[in-house]
Design a protein around this motif. Structure first.
Motif, PDB file in Angstrom:
ATOM      1  N   GLU A   1       0.828  -1.205   0.000  1.00  0.00           N
ATOM      2  CA  GLU A   1       0.000   0.000   0.000  1.00  0.00           C
ATOM      3  C   GLU A   1       0.865   1.258   0.000  1.00  0.00           C
ATOM      4  O   GLU A   1       0.594   2.213  -0.729  1.00  0.00           O
ATOM      5  CB  GLU A   1      -0.947  -0.008   1.201  1.00  0.00           C
ATOM      6  N   LYS A   2       1.919   1.259   0.798  1.00  0.00           N
ATOM      7  CA  LYS A   2       2.832   2.407   0.817  1.00  0.00           C
ATOM      8  C   LYS A   2       3.494   2.587  -0.543  1.00  0.00           C
ATOM      9  O   LYS A   2       3.630   3.704  -1.032  1.00  0.00           O
ATOM     10  CB  LYS A   2       3.894   2.228   1.901  1.00  0.00           C
ATOM     11  N   ALA A   3       3.896   1.484  -1.150  1.00  0.00           N
ATOM     12  CA  ALA A   3       4.535   1.554  -2.466  1.00  0.00           C
ATOM     13  C   ALA A   3       3.549   2.058  -3.505  1.00  0.00           C
ATOM     14  O   ALA A   3       3.895   2.888  -4.359  1.00  0.00           O
ATOM     15  CB  ALA A   3       5.076   0.180  -2.864  1.00  0.00           C
ATOM     16  N   ARG A   4       2.319   1.590  -3.448  1.00  0.00           N
ATOM     17  CA  ARG A   4       1.300   2.022  -4.397  1.00  0.00           C
ATOM     18  C   ARG A   4       1.094   3.528  -4.341  1.00  0.00           C
ATOM     19  O   ARG A   4       0.959   4.196  -5.366  1.00  0.00           O
ATOM     20  CB  ARG A   4      -0.029   1.312  -4.136  1.00  0.00           C
ATOM     21  N   LYS A   5       1.105   4.058  -3.127  1.00  0.00           N
ATOM     22  CA  LYS A   5       0.906   5.499  -2.957  1.00  0.00           C
ATOM     23  C   LYS A   5       2.076   6.310  -3.500  1.00  0.00           C
ATOM     24  O   LYS A   5       1.920   7.469  -3.845  1.00  0.00           O
ATOM     25  CB  LYS A   5       0.679   5.817  -1.475  1.00  0.00           C
TER      26      LYS A   5
ATOM     27  N   GLU B   1       5.206  14.830 -17.728  1.00  0.00           N
ATOM     28  CA  GLU B   1       4.672  15.321 -16.462  1.00  0.00           C
ATOM     29  C   GLU B   1       4.402  14.117 -15.580  1.00  0.00           C
ATOM     30  O   GLU B   1       4.142  13.027 -16.050  1.00  0.00           O
ATOM     31  CB  GLU B   1       3.419  16.158 -16.673  1.00  0.00           C
ATOM     32  N   LYS B   2       4.459  14.345 -14.284  1.00  0.00           N
ATOM     33  CA  LYS B   2       4.190  13.273 -13.334  1.00  0.00           C
ATOM     34  C   LYS B   2       2.689  13.165 -13.116  1.00  0.00           C
ATOM     35  O   LYS B   2       1.983  14.138 -13.048  1.00  0.00           O
ATOM     36  CB  LYS B   2       4.873  13.537 -12.003  1.00  0.00           C
ATOM     37  N   GLU B   3       2.247  11.929 -12.992  1.00  0.00           N
ATOM     38  CA  GLU B   3       0.842  11.668 -12.733  1.00  0.00           C
ATOM     39  C   GLU B   3       0.775  10.596 -11.662  1.00  0.00           C
ATOM     40  O   GLU B   3       1.479   9.604 -11.736  1.00  0.00           O
ATOM     41  CB  GLU B   3       0.192  11.183 -14.023  1.00  0.00           C
ATOM     42  N   VAL B   4      -0.070  10.804 -10.685  1.00  0.00           N
ATOM     43  CA  VAL B   4      -0.196   9.836  -9.588  1.00  0.00           C
ATOM     44  C   VAL B   4      -0.828   8.554 -10.132  1.00  0.00           C
ATOM     45  O   VAL B   4      -1.799   8.592 -10.890  1.00  0.00           O
ATOM     46  CB  VAL B   4      -1.066  10.409  -8.442  1.00  0.00           C
TER      47      VAL B   4
END
Length: 73
Positions: A50-54, A68-71
């Motif tokens: 979960e931490k890695a996914r975020k 550009e960065k995208e979450v």
């Protein structure tokens, strides 16, 4: 102790526990203890994932050739 464990180590320990349980040579009490221990490793793995996914971000190329960065969702 388990919370500080790496994902890889927790997964390795979980795989070992599963193997021991699959052998079927443990008593019921020992099997339950192994199962409880395995649940702790599963939780560690889930938290780490979960931490890695975020943290994951995708670089998306725009029409003008820039990125550009995208979450990641």
């Amino acid at each position: 102790m388990a919370k500080e464990m790496s994902f890889e180590k927790a997964l390795e320990n979980l795989e070992k526990l599963v193997s021991e349980l699959e052998e079927g040579e443990l008593s019921l009490d020992a099997s339950l203890k192994k199962y409880e221990e395995g649940i702790k490793f599963v939780r560690v793995c889930q938290e780490k994932l979960e931490k890695a996914r975020k943290k994951i971000e995708l670089l998306v190329k725009k029409d003008d050739g820039t990125f550009e960065k995208e979450v990641f969702e």
